[in-house]
Design an enzyme around this catalytic site. Structure first.
Site, mmCIF file in Angstrom:
data_model
loop_
_atom_site.group_PDB
_atom_site.id
_atom_site.type_symbol
_atom_site.label_atom_id
_atom_site.label_comp_id
_atom_site.label_asym_id
_atom_site.label_seq_id
_atom_site.Cartn_x
_atom_site.Cartn_y
_atom_site.Cartn_z
ATOM 1 C CD GLU A 19 41.543 36.904 32.716
ATOM 2 O OE1 GLU A 19 41.248 35.931 31.729
ATOM 3 O OE2 GLU A 19 43.033 36.639 33.504
ATOM 4 C CD GLU A 51 46.383 36.390 29.339
ATOM 5 O OE1 GLU A 51 45.206 37.038 29.718
ATOM 6 O OE2 GLU A 51 45.657 36.293 28.012
#
Length: 251
Positions: A113, A133
């Site tokens: 990210e 995740e």
């Protein structure tokens, strides 16, 4: 600077036109912990006040393996609402001058990210980038779920975010998630070569170009007109165009 104020999770190389920041927790594969977040915010503050190109890279053949899981395990609902990582990555993306991420080894979870927040991503063949995740019982909440569809398209973004697909360097290049692949020892020189191409241009024009590229659809064409109005009055525009015309006359 006192010992406690010195960066402990990053290495900083400051130059006239750029800052090179190396994520430096190699024993944890450069996992992003709270200390690193604080230190990267300090870098952002400096670059907001004195804009320069930012090159992000990682120590030990890894960019960043993700957020620090030991810290992440202890976070609760209030921490989610604080937006710890997304606040930092949004700030990185909004820096006035371009950000270049030089990606080697793992760029996973929060590390991916952070890379998505950069303007340019260069990689190596051994790059592994993705967002696993959901396997840890959480979502990619620091930008992947809106930046990744814009970068690679919705179908591939769903493979990465919903099915845990991790892209190789070659796959990331094919998807244009990275724009170049280099062998590890050539990665940072390639990032500097890209920074050199940016640095020869007018910094103010570069800053306005980035700002307008990031403007919302409803802000165009007004954003272009307002930026161009400032640049048309710039002494640097006058100087550069005069030099261009003089060179052409000499040919």
């Amino acid at each position: 600077m006192t010992p406690d104020a010195r960066p402990q999770t990053i290495l900083v190389d400051e130059r006239d036109d750029r800052v090179i920041v190396t994520l430096n927790r190699p024993e944890f594969r450069n996992a992003i912990d709270q200390r690193m977040v604080v230190e990267l915010h300090a870098i952002c503050e400096a670059l907001e006040q004195a804009p320069r190109i930012l090159i992000l890279t990682g120590a030990g053949g890894v960019f960043a393996s993700g957020a620090d899981i030991a810290e992440l395990r202890e976070r609760r609902a209030a921490d989610a609402h604080r937006g710890i990582n997304v606040g930092l990555f949004t700030r990185v993306a909004a820096l006035p001058m371009p950000v270049i991420a030089a990606l080697d080894g793992y760029a996973l979870g929060g590390g991916a990210e952070l890379a998505y927040a950069a303007d340019f991503r260069l990689g190596t063949p051994r790059l592994r980038i993705g967002n696993p995740e959901t396997g840890l019982g959480i979502i990619a909440a620091a930008g992947a779920l809106w930046r990744l569809p814009e970068l690679v398209g919705v179908p591939l973004a769903k493979e990465i975010a919903l099915a845990g697909r991790v892209l190789t360097g070659e796959e990331a290049l094919a998807a244009r998630l990275v724009t170049e692949l280099h062998e590890p020892d050539a990665l940072l020189p390639a990032a500097h070569a890209l920074a050199d191409r940016i640095a020869v241009n007018d910094p103010l024009a570069t800053q306005y170009t980035k700002a307008v590229l990031h403007a919302g659809r409803g802000e165009h064409p007004r954003a272009e007109q307002e930026a161009q109005a400032v640049l048309f009055e710039s002494p640097e525009k006058q100087r550069r165009m005069t030099e261009f015309l003089e060179r052409r006359q000499r040919r």
